[in-house]
Design a protein around this motif. Structure first.
Motif, PDB file in Angstrom:
ATOM      1  N   ASN A  25     -40.295 -35.958  45.403  1.00 17.78           N
ATOM      2  CA  ASN A  25     -39.350 -36.886  44.773  1.00 17.78           C
ATOM      3  C   ASN A  25     -38.464 -36.261  43.707  1.00 17.78           C
ATOM      4  N   ILE A  47     -37.585 -37.535  49.175  1.00 16.04           N
ATOM      5  CA  ILE A  47     -37.745 -38.992  49.287  1.00 16.04           C
ATOM      6  C   ILE A  47     -37.437 -39.720  47.976  1.00 16.04           C
ATOM      7  N   THR A 105     -49.806 -45.179  51.316  1.00 17.53           N
ATOM      8  CA  THR A 105     -51.270 -45.361  51.292  1.00 17.53           C
ATOM      9  C   THR A 105     -51.664 -46.834  51.455  1.00 17.53           C
ATOM     10  N   THR A 114     -51.255 -40.835  47.544  1.00  7.80           N
ATOM     11  CA  THR A 114     -52.510 -41.133  46.854  1.00  7.80           C
ATOM     12  C   THR A 114     -53.750 -40.889  47.717  1.00  7.80           C
TER      13      THR A 114
HETATM   14  C1  LIG Z   1     -44.726 -41.713  45.917  1.00  3.57           C
HETATM   15  C2  LIG Z   1     -44.099 -42.182  47.169  1.00  3.57           C
HETATM   16  C3  LIG Z   1     -44.852 -42.355  48.350  1.00  3.57           C
HETATM   17  C4  LIG Z   1     -46.366 -42.159  48.414  1.00  3.57           C
HETATM   18  O1  LIG Z   1     -47.032 -43.310  47.954  1.00  3.57           O
HETATM   19  P1  LIG Z   1     -48.652 -43.367  47.910  1.00  3.57           P
HETATM   20  O2  LIG Z   1     -48.915 -44.784  47.534  1.00  3.57           O
HETATM   21  O3  LIG Z   1     -49.093 -42.399  46.870  1.00  3.57           O
HETATM   22  O4  LIG Z   1     -49.154 -43.036  49.268  1.00  3.57           O
HETATM   23  C5  LIG Z   1     -44.179 -42.714  49.506  1.00  3.57           C
HETATM   24  N1  LIG Z   1     -42.844 -42.921  49.501  1.00  3.57           N
HETATM   25  C6  LIG Z   1     -42.085 -42.783  48.405  1.00  3.57           C
HETATM   26  C7  LIG Z   1     -40.614 -43.009  48.475  1.00  3.57           C
HETATM   27  C8  LIG Z   1     -42.682 -42.415  47.207  1.00  3.57           C
HETATM   28  O5  LIG Z   1     -41.929 -42.297  46.101  1.00  3.57           O
END
Ligand SMILES: *Cc1c(COP(=O)(O)O)cnc(C)c1O
Length: 227
Positions: A57, A79, A202, A220
């Motif tokens: 990110n 992302i 997750t 996560t």
């Molecule tokens: C952090 C994030 C995830 C991952 O989320 P988890 O709940 O940790 O699996 C997925 N997509 C985006 C856009 C994120 O910012």
């Protein structure tokens, strides 16, 4: 936190189970390991378990990790929100951008994509939310953005990404992902080559797979909670 190998195997099993349960083809869902805020050592452990696709990110953190790990066969997905002053490193260091939501950013990424690399794979991020105050792009705006991105030669438009607000109820989760899927169905009438639905984390990956996700983004459950 359980070790990375156990966590990866459990997630792979969850993906397989969801593919079976919801009538999806085996291996039709790709696992992206979301390694934001996690050290390169954890990424390396996931690589040892055969994981090749990672999502990040934050540009600076990601570029440091990508450089440190230095394996050209990995696929890196951006992302996070794309700031216009960060388009150059994103276009140079990533293979995919999932979070495109403005033409100006698309044009900057297109201009910055180095010639020796293949076109940057991109998804348009759609804002699906049941809060009336938070309306995302309309279907018409999405159409216009998709057509404009499709004209940019150094980008390759692949589909849609969504990150719905977290809810616990499975049917409510499915409803949001269903709306994303229908937006893709609509876009495919003019752009039939689109093939990607990046959705599910997750908390809601089963609901996303039920509605056609082709990529789930898991942080996560793989690497443990973030600070
Ligand atoms: C952090 C994030 C995830 C991952 O989320 P988890 O709940 O940790 O699996 C997925 N997509 C985006 C856009 C994120 O910012």
């Amino acid at each position: 936190m359980k070790n990375t190998a156990t966590a990866i195997n459990e997630i792979r099993a969850r993906i397989r189970a969801a593919e079976t349960r919801f009538g999806r083809k085996p291996d039709s869902v790709r696992l992206l390991a979301v390694s934001k805020t996690k050290p390169a050592e954890l990424v390396l452990r996931a690589i040892e378990c055969g994981q090749t696709e990672f999502a990040e990110n934050y540009v600076q953190e990601a570029v440091e990790k990508i450089t440190r790990i230095g394996l050209p066969e990995l696929t890196w997905h951006f992302i996070g929100p794309v700031q216009s002053n960060k388009t150059k490193p994103i276009a140079a260091r990533f293979d995919w951008v999932h979070s495109l939501d403005r033409l100006k950013i698309a044009e900057r990424l297109n201009a910055a994509r180095p010639d020796h690399l293949p076109p940057l794979e991109v998804c348009l991020q759609v804002n699906i939310s049941h809060e009336a105050s938070k309306s995302g792009m309309s279907a018409n705006e999405l159409d216009e953005l998709a057509m404009a991105c499709n004209e940019l030669p150094r980008l390759r438009l692949r589909g849609l990404m969504a990150l719905p607000a977290p809810v616990a109820d499975f049917d409510q989760q499915r409803q949001s992902f269903y709306e994303v899927k229908m937006l893709l169905v609509h876009l495919k009438r003019t752009l039939p080559e689109l093939d990607t639905l990046s959705m599910g984390t997750t908390q809601d990956m089963e609901a996303a797979i039920a509605e056609g996700a082709t990529m789930v983004r898991i942080g996560t459950a793989l690497f443990g909670p973030r600070e």
